[in-house]
Write a protein that holds these residues in place. Structure first.
Motif, PDB file in Angstrom:
ATOM      1  N   UNK A   1       0.726  -1.127   0.069  1.00 42.64           N
ATOM      2  CA  UNK A   1       0.134  -0.099  -0.048  1.00 42.64           C
ATOM      3  C   UNK A   1       0.825   1.372  -0.006  1.00 42.64           C
ATOM      4  N   UNK A   2       2.150   1.202   0.358  1.00 38.04           N
ATOM      5  CA  UNK A   2       2.936   2.332   0.629  1.00 38.04           C
ATOM      6  C   UNK A   2       3.805   2.754  -0.369  1.00 38.04           C
ATOM      7  N   UNK A   3       3.725   3.688  -0.948  1.00 36.54           N
ATOM      8  CA  UNK A   3       4.878   4.614  -1.971  1.00 36.54           C
ATOM      9  C   UNK A   3       5.673   5.305  -0.924  1.00 36.54           C
ATOM     10  N   UNK A   4       6.806   5.846  -1.803  1.00 35.39           N
ATOM     11  CA  UNK A   4       7.557   6.714  -1.084  1.00 35.39           C
ATOM     12  C   UNK A   4       6.951   7.925  -0.104  1.00 35.39           C
ATOM     13  N   UNK A   5       5.800   8.642  -0.660  1.00 38.85           N
ATOM     14  CA  UNK A   5       5.302   9.711   0.147  1.00 38.85           C
ATOM     15  C   UNK A   5       4.515   9.127   1.033  1.00 38.85           C
ATOM     16  N   UNK A   6       3.618   8.300   0.864  1.00 38.34           N
ATOM     17  CA  UNK A   6       2.620   7.666   2.025  1.00 38.34           C
ATOM     18  C   UNK A   6       3.134   6.965   3.119  1.00 38.34           C
ATOM     19  N   UNK A   7       4.559   6.498   2.621  1.00 38.65           N
ATOM     20  CA  UNK A   7       5.280   5.558   3.967  1.00 38.65           C
ATOM     21  C   UNK A   7       5.657   6.525   4.706  1.00 38.65           C
TER      22      UNK A   7
END
Length: 223
Positions: A122-128
């Protein structure tokens, strides 16, 4: 909401999760390389729409899930079918277990349906980075639930299915957290149990890398 065509092709050959990329390559090599549905790459860049041909493991065995236009496209694979393929450093003789066509009804449900979601990214660089700033467990669950709803809506949109009713999800339990290597970086993956007010086809993929054995949805039996 609507019906979708699905074809599930399962082989008897067991593969490791890291061998899916080679299995995908073998299928592309044996099929119509000009058909973007097999590889999701265009001459200009990348096909960012929902993947209609998905390569995955079903009971640890190689499988292909074809959806809508992907059902017709798989005919190109069989037109040049050879049971001898190369998976990494080894040659493999593919043995078909079953080929199952179906029409699945995607509908909202009065009672929530309980699902298992495996290898979800679920997690890309931004939402991680946003996820890391959330200190409480309930905040992180709520954050992941919003992403999961977004993944489901993206799937429906890619299948030209639209709902007048609000799609809701609730994560009941995260059973495992681990990392999956992707393009020289490690992505945080989740195995979890969730409920949704929607009927979802078995083995459909949600989220990032849905075409290559990630975000796999199956019904969850009660403990």
């Amino acid at each position: 909401m609507g019906n979708i065509r699905i074809l599930t092709l399962k082989f008897r050959n067991q593969l490791r999760p890291d061998e899916i990329k080679w299995f995908r390559g073998a299928v592309i090599h044996a099929s119509d390389k000009d058909n973007v549905l097999f590889h999701n790459h265009t001459e200009e860049n990348y096909r960012y729409a929902y993947p209609l041909i998905q390569y995955k493991l079903i009971h640890r065995c190689a499988a292909i899930l074809c959806v809508e236009e992907g059902v017709e496209a798989i005919g190109h694979f069989f037109s040049g079918y050879t049971d001898r393929v190369r998976i990494g450093e080894r040659e493999l003789r593919l043995e078909i277990d079953y080929l199952r066509p179906a029409v699945f009804s995607l509908e909202t449900t009065e009672c929530p349906v309980r699902y298992r979601l495996r290898r979800w990214l679920p997690l890309n660089r931004e939402n991680y980075q946003t996820y890391r700033t959330l200190e409480r467990g309930d905040q992180r669950i709520h954050f992941l639930q919003k992403i999961l709803v977004g993944n489901i809506l993206s799937c429906l949109k890619g299948l030209n299915i639209y709902s007048d009713e609000k799609i809701t999800c609730r994560i009941q339990k995260i059973t495992r957290m681990y990392t999956i290597p992707n393009k020289n970086i490690n992505l945080l993956a989740f195995d979890l149990i969730f409920t949704a007010n929607l009927s979802l086809p078995p083995y459909i993929g949600l989220g990032k890398n849905a075409s290559i054995n990630c975000g796999i949805v199956t019904l969850a039996h009660k403990d």
